[in-house]
Design a protein around this motif. Structure first.
Motif, mmCIF file in Angstrom:
data_model
loop_
_atom_site.group_PDB
_atom_site.id
_atom_site.type_symbol
_atom_site.label_atom_id
_atom_site.label_comp_id
_atom_site.label_asym_id
_atom_site.label_seq_id
_atom_site.Cartn_x
_atom_site.Cartn_y
_atom_site.Cartn_z
ATOM 1 N N VAL A 143 2.560 10.167 -2.873
ATOM 2 C CA VAL A 143 0.852 11.409 -2.186
ATOM 3 C C VAL A 143 1.356 12.209 -2.715
ATOM 4 C CG1 VAL A 143 1.465 10.809 -0.051
ATOM 5 C CG2 VAL A 143 -0.752 11.042 -1.329
ATOM 6 N N GLY B 209 0.273 -1.795 0.055
ATOM 7 C CA GLY B 209 -0.197 -0.222 -0.434
ATOM 8 C C GLY B 209 0.370 1.336 -0.338
ATOM 9 N N VAL C 69 7.048 4.805 1.862
ATOM 10 C CA VAL C 69 5.719 5.695 1.879
ATOM 11 C C VAL C 69 6.242 7.606 0.874
ATOM 12 C CG1 VAL C 69 3.851 7.037 2.933
ATOM 13 C CG2 VAL C 69 3.804 4.853 2.708
ATOM 14 N N LEU D 286 -3.050 7.564 2.064
ATOM 15 C CA LEU D 286 -2.436 6.845 2.239
ATOM 16 C C LEU D 286 -3.445 5.566 2.929
ATOM 17 C CD1 LEU D 286 0.367 6.621 0.871
ATOM 18 C CD2 LEU D 286 -0.805 5.886 -0.544
#
Length: 123
Positions: free
Chosen positions: A12, A8, A119, A18
Motif C-alpha cells: 500500500v 490481509g 505489510v 489496510l
C-alpha cells in the motif's frame, strides 16, 4: 490444536489503509488476550496492539496510537487490525498472538502465534 491464521497484508502507498484479520481456532478464547506484533527486517518483534477477548479492552503502542484500531468479532473468532495513515516505517511482518496473560502477551511471550503476514508501505 490452536491455530491463528493472519490475512490481509499487502502493498500500500503511504497514507493508505489496510485491515488485517486473525482467524483463531482450536479452543475457546474467553479470558484470553489477543494481540498484534510486527517485525521489520533486522529488528526485534514489537508489540503493536492488544485486546481482551472477553471485555474488549484495548492497548496500543505509542507508535500506532491514533492510527491503528484493534477489534474482535467473538462470533467469528476473529481479531482485526485496522491500519490507517500508514507510513513506510510500518513496513513489517505482522503476527497475531494469544495468551491468557496480558503481561506475557505484551512482552512477546505469548503461548500462541500465527505465521505472519507481510505489510509493505511504499513512500
Amino acid at each position: 490444536q490452536v491455530q491463528l491464521v493472519e490475512s490481509g497484508g499487502g502493498l500500500v502507498q503511504a497514507g493508505g489503509s489496510l485491515r488485517l484479520s486473525c482467524a483463531a481456532s482450536g479452543r475457546t478464547f474467553s479470558g484470553y488476550f489477543m494481540g498484534w506484533f510486527r517485525q521489520a527486517p533486522g529488528k526485534e518483534r514489537d508489540f503493536v496492539a492488544g485486546i481482551s477477548w472477553t471485555y474488549g479492552i484495548t492497548n496500543y503502542s505509542d507508535s500506532v496510537k491514533g492510527r491503528f484500531t484493534i477489534s474482535r468479532d467473538n462470533a467469528k473468532n476473529t481479531v482485526y487490525l485496522q491500519m490507517n495513515s500508514l507510513k513506510p516505517e510500518d513496513t513489517a511482518v505482522y503476527y497475531c498472538a494469544a495468551d491468557r496473560g496480558l503481561y506475557s502477551l505484551k512482552t512477546g511471550l505469548a503461548g500462541y502465534w500465527g505465521q505472519g503476514t507481510q505489510v509493505t508501505v511504499s513512500s
